[in-house]
Design an enzyme around this catalytic site. Structure first.
Site, PDB file in Angstrom:
ATOM      1  N   ALA A  12     -37.914  42.520 -28.654  1.00 50.78           N
ATOM      2  CA  ALA A  12     -38.561  41.761 -27.576  1.00 50.78           C
ATOM      3  C   ALA A  12     -37.717  41.773 -26.313  1.00 50.78           C
ATOM      4  CB  ALA A  12     -38.808  40.329 -28.034  1.00 50.78           C
ATOM      5  N   GLY A  14     -37.959  44.067 -23.796  1.00 50.67           N
ATOM      6  CA  GLY A  14     -38.574  44.741 -22.652  1.00 50.67           C
ATOM      7  C   GLY A  14     -38.765  43.827 -21.444  1.00 50.67           C
ATOM      8  N   THR A  84     -35.138  52.635 -28.877  1.00 53.46           N
ATOM      9  CA  THR A  84     -35.547  51.696 -29.928  1.00 53.46           C
ATOM     10  C   THR A  84     -34.496  51.550 -31.028  1.00 53.46           C
ATOM     11  OG1 THR A  84     -36.814  53.551 -30.858  1.00 53.46           O
ATOM     12  CG2 THR A  84     -38.032  51.903 -29.571  1.00 53.46           C
ATOM     13  N   GLU A 158     -43.610  63.865 -30.933  1.00 57.08           N
ATOM     14  CA  GLU A 158     -44.032  63.339 -29.638  1.00 57.08           C
ATOM     15  C   GLU A 158     -44.966  64.334 -28.955  1.00 57.08           C
ATOM     16  OE1 GLU A 158     -43.469  60.291 -28.750  1.00 57.08           O
ATOM     17  OE2 GLU A 158     -42.263  59.984 -30.553  1.00 57.08           O
ATOM     18  N   HIS A 349     -70.534   8.605 -19.418  1.00 55.92           N
ATOM     19  CA  HIS A 349     -70.708   9.359 -18.177  1.00 55.92           C
ATOM     20  C   HIS A 349     -69.646   9.026 -17.133  1.00 55.92           C
ATOM     21  CE1 HIS A 349     -74.832   8.102 -19.570  1.00 55.92           C
ATOM     22  NE2 HIS A 349     -74.336   6.905 -19.339  1.00 55.92           N
ATOM     23  N   ASN A 363     -68.158   0.041 -25.586  1.00 51.32           N
ATOM     24  CA  ASN A 363     -69.021   0.825 -24.703  1.00 51.32           C
ATOM     25  C   ASN A 363     -68.431   0.810 -23.297  1.00 51.32           C
ATOM     26  OD1 ASN A 363     -72.001   2.055 -24.498  1.00 51.32           O
ATOM     27  ND2 ASN A 363     -71.532   0.937 -22.616  1.00 51.32           N
ATOM     28  N   ALA A 366     -70.772   3.892 -17.023  1.00 55.16           N
ATOM     29  CA  ALA A 366     -70.613   5.019 -16.104  1.00 55.16           C
ATOM     30  C   ALA A 366     -69.723   4.639 -14.931  1.00 55.16           C
ATOM     31  CB  ALA A 366     -71.974   5.472 -15.599  1.00 55.16           C
ATOM     32  N   ASN A 372     -54.167   4.162 -14.257  1.00 58.93           N
ATOM     33  CA  ASN A 372     -52.983   4.171 -15.118  1.00 58.93           C
ATOM     34  C   ASN A 372     -51.688   4.521 -14.409  1.00 58.93           C
ATOM     35  OD1 ASN A 372     -54.050   6.777 -14.763  1.00 58.93           O
ATOM     36  ND2 ASN A 372     -53.056   7.537 -16.605  1.00 58.93           N
TER      37      ASN A 372
END
Length: 452
Positions: A12, A14, A84, A158, A349, A363, A366, A372
């Protein structure tokens, strides 16, 4: 069967320059998870399985991510990029400790599976000294060809070195490899750099094995599984493949996806039974959705849990820390964050619920807002079970609304409301009979043009 030990080395290091990004290539996400994380998740996990990740210099972020995902993993730095085999030998210390099997994979192949790692190991247990993962390429141009003689791998050729006949081969090298751990370090040390680039190529290990009279084998997988990511376009292609996999797995498990091609899932999404996901839903990391829940169109969910038979959306946003209880409802144009919404509660809503707890069966009308944030700190809102919050109310945290309490519409609540009480905070309404008619008449006269 005797347990065999393994060491998986994930390359990893690269730079990923073609990604045109300051983010290291292996940290770019697919299905909400970094490329590297997919590979580490697929790599062997048992008590006898070790893991090493080779990173580039100045890639501390990759080291940190590795530790987050697999705390047992070691990281090694490849200070120079000399091929590699050179990269694998950056983890020489780990290899020298010894393992029955050495597996070599790449951090930018997020589609590789645990099953493929398991298949890669099998030939080593049956006498092979080296195993290469291959795939049948739709267009093999540019790939190293796997030259097979009988049931053995003879060479990796190759493109530039291949003969006319070898160029017709469609079985190509995926780069992923398994080596007999007892000889791995010796073989890797024998790889030279007598080539135009002066680099040490892992593929040369095949020739070394043949020279030693040892067996080299090939196992095949599909081309998608070994896609390497080097560009943003390839990242998008891998995302598409991963999404197809995730959707198929979800539907196989009994999830109903309406227009599945429009639904985005994360790699760690967890579903219960009889879940329904409508069109154009985005589910990010850290989401669980329980039995019978319905996610309606155009909803966006990240870091949240949805209870059984709950309903979300359409056009809802559940942010991290949201916990929606059984049978609860989040309706259209509702946003929640760090909120626990208990069973049967309704937020139907045009509402923001943040840093809050809403009790069972409450409940929320809307337009309700939990205020907060004071510009410096977040504060909590507590709404008791069975409470009723009238439309267009602002609850200024920290504040508590008691069990069964009512808040009148349009109220700005700054003080705690006791259980079973009514809180109303608004000016008395004034009615001026006939005012509107007089206003219209006066305004109309004012608009008439003056005569000269």
């Amino acid at each position: 069967m005797t347990t065999r030990t393994s060491l998986t080395i994930v390359l990893a290091a690269g730079e990923g320059t073609r990604m045109r990004s300051s983010l290291p290539k292996v940290l770019h996400p697919v299905a909400g998870r970094p490329l590297l994380a997919h590979v580490l998740a697929a790599a062997p996990h048992g008590a006898d399985d070790k893991l090493a990740v080779v990173i580039g210099p100045d890639h501390q972020a990759v080291a940190d991510e590795t530790k987050r995902i697999r705390p047992d993993a070691e990281t090694f730095v490849q200070s120079e990029r000399l091929g590699t085999a050179h990269a694998v030998l950056a983890a020489k210390q780990a290899i020298a400790r010894g393992a029955d099997e050495l597996l070599i994979a790449f951090g930018d192949t997020p589609l590789i599976s645990a099953e493929t790692f398991a298949r890669l190991r099998e030939p080593l247990r049956n006498g092979s000294a080296l195993v290469v993962l291959g795939f049948r390429a739709a267009d093999p141009t540019g790939y190293g060809r796997l030259v097979v003689e009988g049931d053995q791998l003879a060479a990796i050729r190759e493109q530039a070195d291949a003969s006319a006949d070898e160029l017709k081969i469609t079985l190509c090298n995926a780069g992923v490899m398994a080596i007999d751990g007892r000889i791995a370090l010796d073989v890797l040390a024998q790889i030279g750099n007598a080539n135009k680039k002066g680099e040490y190529y892992l593929t040369d290990a095949v020739g070394i094995m043949r020279e030693r009279g040892l067996r080299a084998s090939v196992i095949e997988t599909d081309e998608d599984e070994v896609r390497g990511i080097n560009t943003k376009a390839q990242l998008a292609e891998a995302e598409a493949v991963m999404q197809t996999r995730l959707r198929q797995a979800a539907m196989t498990a009994g999830v109903t996806l309406i227009s599945p091609e429009t639904i985005h899932l994360a790699a760690d999404t967890r579903f219960g039974k009889d879940v329904t996901i409508e069109q154009f839903v985005v589910i990010g990391p850290g989401v669980s959705i329980a039995d019978g829940a319905v996610i309606h169109s155009f909803s966006h969910i990240v870091g949240a849990s949805v209870g059984s038979n709950a309903s979300v959306g359409p056009y809802a946003r559940l942010r991290p820390g949201t916990s929606l209880g059984d049978g609860a409802k989040i309706g259209n144009f509702v946003e929640t964050k760090a909120a626990r919404i208990d069973a049967g509660a309704k937020v139907n809503h045009l509402t923001y619920i943040g840093d809050a707890h809403i009790g069972e069966g409450a409940n929320i009308g809307a337009g309700t807002i939990t205020c907060n944030y004071d510009g410096f700190n977040k504060h909590r809102t507590e709404i008791g079970a069975g409470a009723f919050i009238g439309s267009n109310s602002s609850l200024v945290a920290p504040v508590k609304i008691g069990v069964g309490a009512y808040v009148g519409s349009g109220s700005v609540v700054t003080k705690n409301v006791p259980d079973d009480s009514l809180a109303v905070e608004r000016n008395d309404q004034t009615v001026r009979v006939g005012w509107a008619k007089r206003f219209r008449e006066t305004s109309a006269r004012a608009r008439k043009p003056k005569t000269s």
